[in-house]
Design a protein around this motif. Structure first.
Motif, PDB file in Angstrom:
ATOM      1  N   SER A 195       0.829  -1.208   0.000  1.00 42.79           N
ATOM      2  CA  SER A 195       0.000   0.000   0.000  1.00 42.79           C
ATOM      3  C   SER A 195       0.858   1.251   0.000  1.00 42.79           C
ATOM      4  CB  SER A 195      -0.930  -0.008   1.217  1.00 42.79           C
ATOM      5  OG  SER A 195      -0.198  -0.177   2.415  1.00 42.79           O
ATOM      6  N   CYS A 249      -8.483   2.694   1.286  1.00 39.41           N
ATOM      7  CA  CYS A 249      -7.575   1.601   1.679  1.00 39.41           C
ATOM      8  C   CYS A 249      -8.304   0.657   2.625  1.00 39.41           C
ATOM      9  CB  CYS A 249      -6.342   2.137   2.412  1.00 39.41           C
ATOM     10  SG  CYS A 249      -5.327   3.278   1.489  1.00 39.41           S
ATOM     11  N   TYR A 250      -8.204  -0.626   2.321  1.00 41.21           N
ATOM     12  CA  TYR A 250      -8.608  -1.648   3.282  1.00 41.21           C
ATOM     13  C   TYR A 250      -7.319  -2.319   3.745  1.00 41.21           C
ATOM     14  CZ  TYR A 250     -10.510  -5.905   5.306  1.00 41.21           C
ATOM     15  OH  TYR A 250     -10.814  -6.934   6.157  1.00 41.21           O
ATOM     16  N   LEU A 251      -6.900  -2.010   4.991  1.00 42.38           N
ATOM     17  CA  LEU A 251      -5.581  -2.433   5.469  1.00 42.38           C
ATOM     18  C   LEU A 251      -5.710  -3.473   6.563  1.00 42.38           C
ATOM     19  CD1 LEU A 251      -3.909   1.087   5.808  1.00 42.38           C
ATOM     20  CD2 LEU A 251      -3.676  -0.525   3.919  1.00 42.38           C
ATOM     21  N   ALA A 294      -9.464   5.090   5.178  1.00 38.33           N
ATOM     22  CA  ALA A 294      -8.916   3.755   5.443  1.00 38.33           C
ATOM     23  C   ALA A 294      -9.713   3.012   6.493  1.00 38.33           C
ATOM     24  CB  ALA A 294      -7.460   3.865   5.904  1.00 38.33           C
ATOM     25  N   LYS A 306      -8.768   0.069   8.923  1.00 33.55           N
ATOM     26  CA  LYS A 306      -7.625  -0.699   9.435  1.00 33.55           C
ATOM     27  C   LYS A 306      -8.150  -1.767  10.374  1.00 33.55           C
ATOM     28  CE  LYS A 306      -3.439  -1.780  10.997  1.00 33.55           C
ATOM     29  NZ  LYS A 306      -3.828  -2.879  11.881  1.00 33.55           N
ATOM     30  N   ILE A 336      -4.925  10.695   7.614  1.00 33.33           N
ATOM     31  CA  ILE A 336      -5.808   9.678   7.043  1.00 33.33           C
ATOM     32  C   ILE A 336      -7.155   9.697   7.757  1.00 33.33           C
ATOM     33  CG2 ILE A 336      -6.179   7.177   6.992  1.00 33.33           C
ATOM     34  CD1 ILE A 336      -3.433   6.823   5.995  1.00 33.33           C
ATOM     35  N   ARG A 375      -9.818   7.745   9.168  1.00 32.48           N
ATOM     36  CA  ARG A 375     -10.043   6.363   9.576  1.00 32.48           C
ATOM     37  C   ARG A 375     -11.531   6.126   9.840  1.00 32.48           C
ATOM     38  NH1 ARG A 375      -7.335   2.874  14.559  1.00 32.48           N
ATOM     39  NH2 ARG A 375      -7.987   0.851  13.752  1.00 32.48           N
TER      40      ARG A 375
END
Length: 866
Positions: A384, A402-404, A428, A430, A460, A462
């Motif tokens: 990423s 983002c899928y972290l 994102a 997380k 970011i 979240r």
């Protein structure tokens, strides 16, 4: 030969996005040097040696390949087994500087090889105590002169006897470090661009059997109209889906940019070897059975990635779902999942391919367009971090999702995400799916504290789940950022309006009293009401709620809202259309208003967007940096103290190091017995504090290692004797320190987190720390604005405010100087000190201790690594 320093071995990204193996030279490189020399043009040889030298002598080879790795050092660059560049320095006799020279393969000029070799050479030279480089360059050799001028180091030159004599400082100045970081970022972005914008693709393992991965990938690429040739590779078939098949990538005519690999795991390395020979630029490995399977698979994965990097190829996967680029100039749909993304301006990276496909489907339902999608799988190479850096420069991407499951390299993630978030929002989710990122939180910190802090400090956005991610990205992607937190609620129904007000307050926003148009309002009246709100100029966002009465007018309401949103002065606008209706009524070719099923979801998204807008608008601040003399002095001190193991410096050595950053601890002395304590106390002046140096944490009792406000010889002597009985070896040596004035006691620390890098902590000191153990943290680097926000967010804030602005400024200055010291000296792995903010606005530093560790891997971009 001296011991070979294998710690310098690395794979690096070049300026065009390709990769190169880099390592110190070895005696067995002689044959490679000969082959390299024979490939070069007479002009290049003349530029390097100032004379024709068609062949190298045995003496030349002996001198070139045998170095001591200290006073004489050389690095070589390799792609596969071919040596493509060499850089070396030789220390001048009886001088502190060294002569430097480079030789780059003619076929690889312009790829940034000399620059990255110079970065490594300078780092090795600094470590060896070399102060700078000299070089003699012919005036015609403009490319080499360009390497010196673009490196970022301080350079000077003079023309003498037909040759340009260059002198190059190799100290890591801010300009040099910035230049290195910029070059590394551009190189990483280009390496991803080679994967996402290929002009030709081979599908290795393309099958004739429908439903198989290889068949589906090939079918998707062809049916979606990829702008370039797609070659099916199948060793047992002449045709796949009526297209001629090839037995190997080696049989394909012309150049190949990208290979999609869909063969069993035990065949992937063979495919990579063929791709290397074909000079394929990148691999997307869909095959599973590597680190996702067992330890043997993990070793096979490491071998595969190492091979790919050393042969100039970046790799996505293994165990990847695939990649998509919806740009009409590319139209690449290289995945086996039949998803239908709408072309748009949102980049998406997911570690889980299944989740990524589900996100694309949900985005389509919300009419949220995707620019590019990568399912990174095992993240063995491209992660990423690489994709975030690519999207930073991608003109087709405005927002990133983002899928972290893990951060990968969180230190790098922090730098990359912060730079991206300054210009483009990143949303994102997380989750804790990867053991690689499961770290132990410092004592007293809540679970997930470091991850939360990391994301907050990078800007970011979240979110807690995928639905929130899609809603928030939709607002960010199609609406202007709000200038503040004031929200108007426009509705035709009081009930849901007050529900919205409560939800907006819970999201940290400032809702105005709802504007009710009544149930009998004609849909077109929404246009006038919304335009009136915009013209008033007293709100930063609007939440529109439409509740149908007996009959719904969704289409007309949607048209009315779109008409108003096109007006000049429109602010962030979202809508909640209650009841069942056809989606997509709030978007057309000119404007798109995000739609939510209920007010609560809208409020959550608006709150997150407002916080991101506030983060992005706040001042970045300035980094404090040690001046060069202080940095050199600190490095010299650390070099003299560093041993083979982690070492806590005694208080006096810690004091010396802090002084290099302009920090002055309270006067103190180390003593071995009671009589020495008496002598030290007389010299420092009564009253004094007596402390044990051997305890990790001190508390204000003699049993806790501290005796305060000690007056006179007898009190010092008796206190030392009592504490020696209580504490034993912890009093050898003991510390005698002047008593500092009363004030706000703080606790400041830095520690090297195993994955986050350097983390600064700030909390209450003294007895208050036992009542309020909470500490705030900041991942370095730290600007003065970061330090101010850290102070204001800490439990110290009200106490510091009572002391006045001077005390706050003193604490901010202390934090910035301490962070700069840790940044300048990577061997510093921990710091503890207890400053006291006194009434005059100064900071008196007590109980300072610093820990050093050798051969620390510095994750900051001093040297470019993959």
């Amino acid at each position: 030969m001296s011991d070979y320093p294998d710690r310098w071995e690395s794979e690096v990204v070049l300026s065009d996005g390709g990769t190169m193996a880099l390592r110190p030279i070895r005696p067995d490189d002689a044959e490679r040097i000969v082959a390299f020399h024979e490939r070069q043009s007479p002009e290049s040889i003349y530029f390097r040696f100032f004379s024709p030298r068609p062949r190298l002598s045995e003496r030349d080879l002996e001198r070139f390949t045998r170095v001591d790795y200290t006073d004489r050092m050389a690095f070589v660059g390799l792609i596969g087994d071919d040596l493509v560049g060499v850089a070396r320095y030789d220390r001048h006799r009886a001088r502190s500087d060294a002569e430097v020279a480079f030789f780059i393969d003619d076929a690889h000029h312009g790829r940034g090889m000399a620059t990255v070799l110079l970065e490594y050479l300078a780092e090795a030279a600094r470590e060896a105590g070399i102060s700078g480089f000299t070089a003699s360059v012919l005036p015609q050799n403009r490319k080499m002169l360009g390497v010196f001028t673009q490196a970022g180091f301080t350079a000077s030159s003079r023309f003498e006897d037909g040759v340009i004599e260059v002198q190059l400082s190799i100290e890591p100045t801010p300009e040099a470090l910035a230049a290195i970081e910029v070059r590394a970022g551009v190189a990483e972005a280009r390496s991803v661009e080679r994967l996402l914008r290929p002009t030709s693709i081979a599908v290795v393992g393309a099958s004739r059997t429908p439903g198989t991965i290889g068949h589906q990938v090939f079918h998707q690429l062809v049916s979606r109209g990829f702008h370039g040739p797609v070659y099916p590779i199948n060793r047992e078939a002449d045709y796949v889906a009526s297209v001629r098949a090839w037995g190997s990538v080696l049989d394909v005519p012309g150049e190949l940019d990208l290979a999609i690999v869909c063969v069993p795991a035990d065949e992937v390395l063979r495919v990579a070897e063929e791709c290397a020979y074909k000079r394929v630029q990148g691999l997307v490995v869909l095959s599973a059975g590597f680190a996702d399977r067992d330890e043997a698979g993990e070793l096979a994965e490491l071998e595969l990635v190492t091979y790919a990097r050393r042969h100039g190829m970046r790799l996505i996967g293994p165990n990847a779902l695939g990649i998509i680029n919806t740009d009409p100039a590319v139209a690449m749909h290289a995945t086996f999942v039949p998803v239908e993304p709408i072309p748009g301006r949102v980049g998406l990276v997911a570690q889980s391919g299944v989740i990524g496909a589900a996100i694309i489907d949900a985005a389509r339902q919300q009419r949220l367009g995707i620019s590019s999608f990568v399912a990174v799988g095992n993240k063995a190479d491209v992660s990423s971090n690489d994709l975030l850096r690519y999207w930073q420069d991608d003109p087709n991407t405005d927002v990133v999702m983002c899928y972290l499951e893990s951060f990968g390299n969180p230190s790098k993630f922090s730098r990359t995400a912060r730079a991206l978030s300054q210009h483009k929002p990143v949303v994102a989710v997380k989750v804790g799916g990867s053991q690689a990122d499961h770290w132990e939180e410092p004592e007293g910190w809540p679970p997930d504290a470091t991850a939360a802090a990391l994301l907050e400090q990078t800007g970011i956005v979240r979110v807690d789940n995928l639905t929130q991610m899609l809603f928030t990205a939709h607002v960010l992607g199609c609406q202007p950022l709000p200038a503040g937190d004031r929200v108007a609620v426009l509705t035709n129904s009081w009930g849901p309006a007050w529900l919205a007000v409560d939800a907006l307050k819970a999201a940290g926003l400032d809702p105005h009293e709802p504007i009710d148009l009544s149930n009998e309002t004609e849909p077109e009246e929404f246009t006038d009401a919304l335009e009136a709100i915009y013209q008033r100029g007293d709100v930063d966002a609007v939440l529109v709620i439409y509740a149908p009465a007996i009959r719904g007018h969704y289409r007309r309401v949607g048209a009315a809202l779109r008409a108003a949103a096109r007006a000049p002065g429109a602010v962030t606008t979202v809508a909640c259309m209650l009841g069942e209706h056809r989606p997509g009524l709030l978007a057309d070719d000119e404007v798109s208003i995000p739609e939510f099923p209920f007010p609560e979801e809208a409020a959550l998204a608006m709150g997150r967007v407002a916080r991101y807008a506030a983060w992005r608008s706040r001042p970045v601040g300035h980094l404090f940096e040690l001046d060069e003399d202080d940095a050199v002095r600190a490095r010299t001190l650390v070099g003299g103290w560093l041993g083979a193991d982690r070492l806590w410096l005694d208080p006096l050595r810690s004091e010396q190091l802090l002084r290099c950053a302009g920090l002055e601890p309270a006067p103190q002395a180390l003593v071995d017995d009671a009589e020495e304590a008496v002598v030290a106390a007389r010299q420092l002046g009564f009253p004094v504090a007596l402390k044990a140096s051997g305890l990790d944490r001190l508390s204000k009792t003699e049993a806790g290692g501290v005796s305060l406000d000690v007056h006179g010889d007898d009190e010092v002597r008796h206190a030392h004797e009592r504490m020696s009985v209580l504490l034993g070896a912890a009093m050898s040596p003991a510390i005698v320190q002047v008593m500092v004035p009363e004030g706000v006691e703080c606790r400041v620390g830095i520690f090297r987190h195993e994955v986050l890098g350097d983390v600064l902590t700030l909390g209450l000191g003294g007895a208050a720390a036992e009542r309020v153990a909470q500490e705030c943290l900041q991942i370095l680097p730290l600007t003065d604005e970061d330090a101010g926000r850290l102070v204001d967010a800490s439990p110290l804030a009200p106490l510091v405010a009572e002391q006045g602005p001077a005390a706050r400024a003193a604490l901010i200055d202390l934090l910035c100087r301490l962070a700069a010291l840790a940044d300048a000296i990577p061997e510093i792995v921990a710091v503890r000190l207890n400053p006291v903010l006194v009434i005059d606005g100064s900071a008196a530093i007590t109980d300072a201790r610093i820990a050093l560790a050798p051969q620390v891997i510095d994750s900051r971009p001093r040297v470019r690594r993959l």
